[in-house]
Write a protein that holds these residues in place. Structure first.
Motif, short mmCIF file in Angstrom:
data_model
loop_
_atom_site.label_atom_id
_atom_site.label_comp_id
_atom_site.label_asym_id
_atom_site.label_seq_id
_atom_site.Cartn_x
_atom_site.Cartn_y
_atom_site.Cartn_z
N ALA A 1 0.81 -1.22 0.00
CA ALA A 1 0.00 0.00 0.00
C ALA A 1 0.85 1.27 0.00
O ALA A 1 0.36 2.33 -0.35
N GLY A 2 2.11 1.19 0.41
CA GLY A 2 2.90 2.42 0.56
C GLY A 2 2.57 3.04 1.90
O GLY A 2 1.90 2.42 2.73
N PRO A 3 3.03 4.27 2.16
CA PRO A 3 2.76 4.87 3.47
C PRO A 3 1.26 4.91 3.78
O PRO A 3 0.48 5.30 2.90
N VAL B 1 5.55 3.42 7.42
CA VAL B 1 6.29 3.06 6.21
C VAL B 1 6.81 1.64 6.39
O VAL B 1 7.45 1.34 7.41
N SER B 2 6.52 0.74 5.44
CA SER B 2 6.81 -0.68 5.65
C SER B 2 7.70 -1.32 4.61
O SER B 2 8.26 -2.39 4.86
N SER B 3 7.80 -0.75 3.40
CA SER B 3 8.62 -1.43 2.40
C SER B 3 10.09 -1.13 2.66
O SER B 3 10.44 -0.08 3.21
N TYR B 4 10.95 -2.05 2.25
CA TYR B 4 12.39 -1.90 2.47
C TYR B 4 12.89 -0.59 1.88
O TYR B 4 13.59 0.19 2.53
N GLU B 5 12.46 -0.33 0.64
CA GLU B 5 12.94 0.87 -0.06
C GLU B 5 12.55 2.14 0.70
O GLU B 5 13.39 3.03 0.92
N HIS B 6 11.32 2.22 1.13
CA HIS B 6 10.87 3.43 1.81
C HIS B 6 11.45 3.56 3.22
O HIS B 6 11.77 4.66 3.67
N VAL B 7 11.58 2.43 3.92
CA VAL B 7 12.16 2.49 5.27
C VAL B 7 13.58 3.03 5.19
O VAL B 7 13.99 3.92 5.94
N ARG B 8 14.35 2.52 4.21
CA ARG B 8 15.73 2.97 4.07
C ARG B 8 15.79 4.45 3.69
O ARG B 8 16.64 5.19 4.18
N LEU B 9 14.84 4.83 2.86
CA LEU B 9 14.83 6.24 2.46
C LEU B 9 14.57 7.14 3.68
O LEU B 9 15.29 8.12 3.92
N PHE C 1 12.11 4.54 16.31
CA PHE C 1 11.68 5.82 16.86
C PHE C 1 11.13 6.73 15.75
O PHE C 1 11.65 6.72 14.64
N PRO C 2 10.10 7.50 16.06
CA PRO C 2 9.47 8.33 15.02
C PRO C 2 10.38 9.43 14.49
O PRO C 2 11.30 9.86 15.18
N ARG C 3 10.14 9.83 13.27
CA ARG C 3 10.80 10.98 12.66
C ARG C 3 9.72 11.98 12.27
O ARG C 3 8.57 11.59 12.06
N ARG C 4 10.13 13.26 12.10
CA ARG C 4 9.18 14.27 11.65
C ARG C 4 9.68 14.89 10.36
O ARG C 4 10.89 15.17 10.25
N VAL D 1 8.66 3.86 11.06
CA VAL D 1 9.06 2.81 10.12
C VAL D 1 8.99 1.44 10.80
O VAL D 1 9.34 1.31 11.97
N ALA D 2 8.52 0.44 10.05
CA ALA D 2 8.43 -0.92 10.59
C ALA D 2 9.63 -1.72 10.07
O ALA D 2 9.62 -2.22 8.94
#
Ligand code: HEM
Length: 394
Positions: A29-31, A45-53, A283-286, A306-307
């Motif tokens: 689904a994306g974010p 955010v759950s996909s590898y690509e997005h978590v790393r980003l 931990f959350p980011r803003r 991020v998960a």
């Protein structure tokens, strides 16, 4: 406000170490908008690509996250002056002062001491059982002993240090009253202060002595040392127990390491990919300025969580991601996070995990759970997921 429906996250009843069953759909689904039990809503955010980003990009700030009502799973916001809570350049300045002690060559200096602690703890387990509890007998005391050695705490004071950190962390996980946490915290601070004063008078070995020699003030030294004790202890304890649980419950996997201990270094990386540290998020980011992620526009001021567990099971990066494959290589897992905040203690944790597994397979080739897997009790709450006790026989 986005006006989108919010998903409750995380699920309280995810069983044992199984990841949230919704992760495959969430990765697709994306974010998505989620609401953790406390604080503001966030993008998950759950996909590898997005978590790393997210973890690798300065437009996602830890410092600004703390300025608001952070999404979280515990009632009290976490405001401590930890390395993790700073952005650049303050973050690198703080981290740089302790980084050398935590590199692979840095932690190698205490390898023999770690082997000695593990051997002693296993001697005690042998005297006690079988059956014996791997958590209270090994996973809980080991990281505190290792930290004491790393800091340069004299051997005679190790027991006290183990008691103090154990007490502090047990209460942080809400297993004892807040008053006791405060007391243990103050005592730890005091003891670290004593150590700094002693090392200033006659510098010896260890991280405290190095920081003092490097020109850090007493206050800075105590704060940095407390940070690594707090950040490092519980995660290592939990993963020692979790790795043992995984190996003893996945058919044939422990026996595989007994037959080929040379596999342990690789196996530890795979276990790190496969074993969630918690069922929640890093931990959350803003968001500091608008960022497009997939087809979603994250606005400045939005929170992002991020998960790591979901990213570590992403089929776009890992073949057969739901299988524990001890020979998996390459293994670019995100079990220690990613980017500037990637775990400072990763090499120290890996060293301990490798030494524990080597010692277990050589001493207890027939190690097995002494209770059915379904009867293992898991830590309550959403912060952490680890076995409370792990009764074993051999
Ligand atoms: C198996 C054990 C461990 C695991 C799974 C683990 C996991 C993590 C993760 C995922 C992060 C990144 C958090 C984020 O970006 O939100 C992190 C950061 C950190 N960890 Fe660990 N950790 C472990 C052991 C340790 C140890 C032994 C230490 C002791 C030195 C330590 C100290 C830290 C510190 C200081 C940070 C913050 C680093 C920074 O902000 O630059 N950790 N850890």
């Amino acid at each position: 406000m986005t006006g989108l429906p919010e998903l409750a996250f995380p699920l309280a009843d995810a069983p044992a170490l199984d990841p949230d069953a919704r992760f495959p759909a969430l990765r697709e689904a994306g974010p998505v908008r989620v609401r953790l039990p406390f604080g503001e809503a966030a993008w998950l955010v759950s996909s590898y690509e997005h978590v790393r980003l997210v973890l690798g990009d300065r437009r996602f700030s830890r410092e600004q996250s703390l300025e608001g009502d952070e999404p979280r799973v515990v009632p009290m916001p976490q405001r401590a002056n930890l390395i993790l809570n700073h952005d650049e350049p303050a973050h690198s300045r703080l981290r740089g002062s302790v980084a050398a002690a935590f590199t692979r060559p840095g932690v190698r200096r205490i390898e023999a001491a770690v082997e000695g602690f593990v051997a002693d703890l296993l001697d005690r387990l042998c005297a006690e059982g079988p059956p014996a509890d791997l958590v209270s007998g090994l996973a809980a005391p080991l990281p505190a002993l290792v930290m004491a050695e790393l800091l340069g705490i004299p051997a005679g004071d190790h027991e006290e240090f183990v008691g103090l950190t154990g007490s502090l962390l047990a209460s942080a996980l809400a297993r004892q009253p807040a008053e006791q946490t405060k007391k243990a915290g103050l005592r730890l601070w005091e003891r670290l202060g004593d150590l700094v004063r002693v090392q200033r008078r006659s510098p010896g070995a260890g991280l405290v002595a190095e920081l003092v020699r490097g020109g850090a003030s007493d206050e800075e030294t105590v704060a940095l040392c407390a940070t690594v004790v707090i950040a490092g202890h519980d995660a290592t304890t939990m993963q020692i127990g979790n790795f043992c649980y995984q190996l003893l419950t996945a058919p044939g996997q422990y026996a595989r390491l007994v037959a080929d201990p040379g596999l342990i270094e690789n196996a530890v990386e795979e276990l790190m990919r496969y074993s969630p540290l918690g069922i929640s998020t890093a931990f959350p980011r803003r968001v500091t300025e608008d960022v497009e992620l997939g087809s979603v526009l994250l606005r400045a001021g939005d929170y992002v969580v991020v998960a790591l567990t979901a990213a570590n099971r992403d089929g776009a990066v890992f073949d057969r991601p739901e299988e524990l494959e001890l020979t998996r290589r390459p293994n670019p897992h995100l079990g220690f996070g990613y980017g500037v905040h990637r775990c400072l203690g990763a090499q120290l944790a890996l060293l301990q995990l490798r030494i524990v597994l080597r010692a277990l397979v050589s001493r207890f080739p027939r190690l097995a759970l002494a209770v059915p897997a379904a009867r293992v009790r898991w830590s309550p709450g959403l912060l952490a997921r680890s076995a409370e006790t792990l009764p074993v026989r051999w």
